[in-house]
Design a protein around this motif. Structure first.
Motif, PDB file in Angstrom:
ATOM      1  N   MET A   1       9.174  62.883  52.946  1.00 15.71           N
ATOM      2  CA  MET A   1       8.970  61.581  53.563  1.00 15.71           C
ATOM      3  C   MET A   1       7.524  61.509  54.051  1.00 15.71           C
ATOM      4  O   MET A   1       6.960  62.499  54.495  1.00 15.71           O
ATOM      5  N   ILE A   2       6.950  60.340  53.925  1.00 13.63           N
ATOM      6  CA  ILE A   2       5.580  60.093  54.379  1.00 13.63           C
ATOM      7  C   ILE A   2       5.618  58.950  55.379  1.00 13.63           C
ATOM      8  O   ILE A   2       6.206  57.895  55.097  1.00 13.63           O
ATOM      9  N   TYR A  90      -3.789  56.987  58.601  1.00 12.46           N
ATOM     10  CA  TYR A  90      -3.425  58.400  58.628  1.00 12.46           C
ATOM     11  C   TYR A  90      -2.025  58.551  58.041  1.00 12.46           C
ATOM     12  O   TYR A  90      -1.285  57.572  57.899  1.00 12.46           O
ATOM     13  N   ASP A  91      -1.683  59.776  57.708  1.00 17.52           N
ATOM     14  CA  ASP A  91      -0.366  60.064  57.161  1.00 17.52           C
ATOM     15  C   ASP A  91       0.228  61.289  57.838  1.00 17.52           C
ATOM     16  O   ASP A  91      -0.487  62.247  58.138  1.00 17.52           O
ATOM     17  N   ILE A  92       1.534  61.234  58.040  1.00 16.11           N
ATOM     18  CA  ILE A  92       2.311  62.370  58.541  1.00 16.11           C
ATOM     19  C   ILE A  92       3.398  62.604  57.504  1.00 16.11           C
ATOM     20  O   ILE A  92       4.048  61.656  57.052  1.00 16.11           O
ATOM     21  N   THR A  93       3.574  63.875  57.102  1.00 15.21           N
ATOM     22  CA  THR A  93       4.572  64.153  56.063  1.00 15.21           C
ATOM     23  C   THR A  93       5.260  65.485  56.301  1.00 15.21           C
ATOM     24  O   THR A  93       4.701  66.386  56.939  1.00 15.21           O
ATOM     25  N   ALA A 101      -2.908  66.310  50.783  1.00  8.97           N
ATOM     26  CA  ALA A 101      -4.052  65.526  51.283  1.00  8.97           C
ATOM     27  C   ALA A 101      -4.946  65.076  50.135  1.00  8.97           C
ATOM     28  O   ALA A 101      -5.400  63.927  50.111  1.00  8.97           O
ATOM     29  N   ALA A 102      -5.183  65.950  49.181  1.00  8.23           N
ATOM     30  CA  ALA A 102      -6.020  65.589  48.037  1.00  8.23           C
ATOM     31  C   ALA A 102      -5.347  64.513  47.184  1.00  8.23           C
ATOM     32  O   ALA A 102      -6.017  63.614  46.661  1.00  8.23           O
ATOM     33  N   LYS A 103      -4.039  64.587  47.062  1.00  8.64           N
ATOM     34  CA  LYS A 103      -3.307  63.588  46.276  1.00  8.64           C
ATOM     35  C   LYS A 103      -3.345  62.220  46.960  1.00  8.64           C
ATOM     36  O   LYS A 103      -3.514  61.196  46.296  1.00  8.64           O
ATOM     37  N   VAL A 104      -3.215  62.195  48.286  1.00  7.68           N
ATOM     38  CA  VAL A 104      -3.327  60.929  49.020  1.00  7.68           C
ATOM     39  C   VAL A 104      -4.738  60.380  48.889  1.00  7.68           C
ATOM     40  O   VAL A 104      -4.940  59.187  48.644  1.00  7.68           O
ATOM     41  N   ALA A 105      -5.737  61.251  49.033  1.00  6.16           N
ATOM     42  CA  ALA A 105      -7.133  60.815  48.888  1.00  6.16           C
ATOM     43  C   ALA A 105      -7.358  60.216  47.501  1.00  6.16           C
ATOM     44  O   ALA A 105      -8.048  59.198  47.363  1.00  6.16           O
ATOM     45  N   ALA A 136     -18.888  58.174  52.530  1.00  4.38           N
ATOM     46  CA  ALA A 136     -20.330  57.911  52.605  1.00  4.38           C
ATOM     47  C   ALA A 136     -20.984  58.412  51.329  1.00  4.38           C
ATOM     48  O   ALA A 136     -20.505  59.367  50.709  1.00  4.38           O
ATOM     49  N   ALA A 137     -22.052  57.774  50.927  1.00  2.80           N
ATOM     50  CA  ALA A 137     -22.748  58.165  49.694  1.00  2.80           C
ATOM     51  C   ALA A 137     -23.076  59.653  49.729  1.00  2.80           C
ATOM     52  O   ALA A 137     -23.672  60.148  50.673  1.00  2.80           O
ATOM     53  N   GLY A 138     -22.626  60.364  48.702  1.00  2.00           N
ATOM     54  CA  GLY A 138     -22.948  61.768  48.567  1.00  2.00           C
ATOM     55  C   GLY A 138     -22.119  62.694  49.457  1.00  2.00           C
ATOM     56  O   GLY A 138     -22.295  63.889  49.404  1.00  2.00           O
ATOM     57  N   SER A 139     -21.191  62.156  50.260  1.00  2.00           N
ATOM     58  CA  SER A 139     -20.448  63.025  51.174  1.00  2.00           C
ATOM     59  C   SER A 139     -19.299  63.746  50.490  1.00  2.00           C
ATOM     60  O   SER A 139     -18.889  64.801  50.933  1.00  2.00           O
ATOM     61  N   GLY A 140     -18.744  63.111  49.451  1.00  2.00           N
ATOM     62  CA  GLY A 140     -17.580  63.699  48.799  1.00  2.00           C
ATOM     63  C   GLY A 140     -16.304  63.555  49.620  1.00  2.00           C
ATOM     64  O   GLY A 140     -15.259  63.976  49.211  1.00  2.00           O
ATOM     65  N   ALA A 141     -16.378  62.985  50.813  1.00  2.00           N
ATOM     66  CA  ALA A 141     -15.202  62.819  51.663  1.00  2.00           C
ATOM     67  C   ALA A 141     -14.388  61.622  51.193  1.00  2.00           C
ATOM     68  O   ALA A 141     -14.884  60.713  50.580  1.00  2.00           O
ATOM     69  N   ALA A 142     -13.107  61.648  51.500  1.00  2.00           N
ATOM     70  CA  ALA A 142     -12.234  60.520  51.203  1.00  2.00           C
ATOM     71  C   ALA A 142     -11.539  60.072  52.443  1.00  2.00           C
ATOM     72  O   ALA A 142     -11.381  60.775  53.384  1.00  2.00           O
TER      73      ALA A 142
END
Length: 142
Positions: A1-2, A90-93, A101-105, A136-142
């Protein structure tokens, strides 16, 4: 569950009528998106200075994608984002997948990539954090 959550602070000058319309859009998501198992929309009383929040219960990542792309959700994004000063998603699962986390991103990125209007709206927010934040540009963050 998410449990997919959103917290937001409204811009100064947002009228009571606009607030009521935006909250109704959030309730519409809960009522009309078939993959939403349950939901709550209400005042935010946590730390961080947010005004309102919503949580939507989703069965799995397929349901998450269906939620993101449902017309009730995209309408809320288009109409509601313009009213916000700060936004956090945000997500709680209970999913023990180490790649969750990578799949949600990836889902959030795909959603932005397929909807340039949304990407622009998110990029224009003064503060946008969490799983829906535009990297942000170049951050690689999601």
């Amino acid at each position: 569950m998410i449990y997919h959550g959103n917290r937001f602070k409204l811009k100064a000058g947002v009228t009571q009528e606009q607030i009521e319309e935006a909250l109704e859009l959030m309730h519409t998501q809960g009522r009309e998106i078939p993959v939403v198992k349950s939901y709550l929309v209400g005042r935010e009383f946590g730390s961080g200075g947010f005004d309102w929040g919503a949580v939507f219960a989703l069965e799995d990542l397929d349901a998450y994608w269906d939620y993101l792309t449902h017309p009730a959700h995209t309408r809320t994004e288009r109409e509601g984002m313009r009213l916000l000063e700060r936004f956090e998603a945000y997500d709680i699962t209970d999913d023990d997948d180490p790649d969750f986390a990578a799949k949600v991103a990836a889902l959030q990125q795909r959603h932005r990539d397929t909807d340039p209007v949304l990407k622009d709206l998110l990029a224009e927010l003064p503060v946008n954090t969490g799983v829906s934040a535009v990297p942000a540009a170049g951050s690689g963050a999601a």
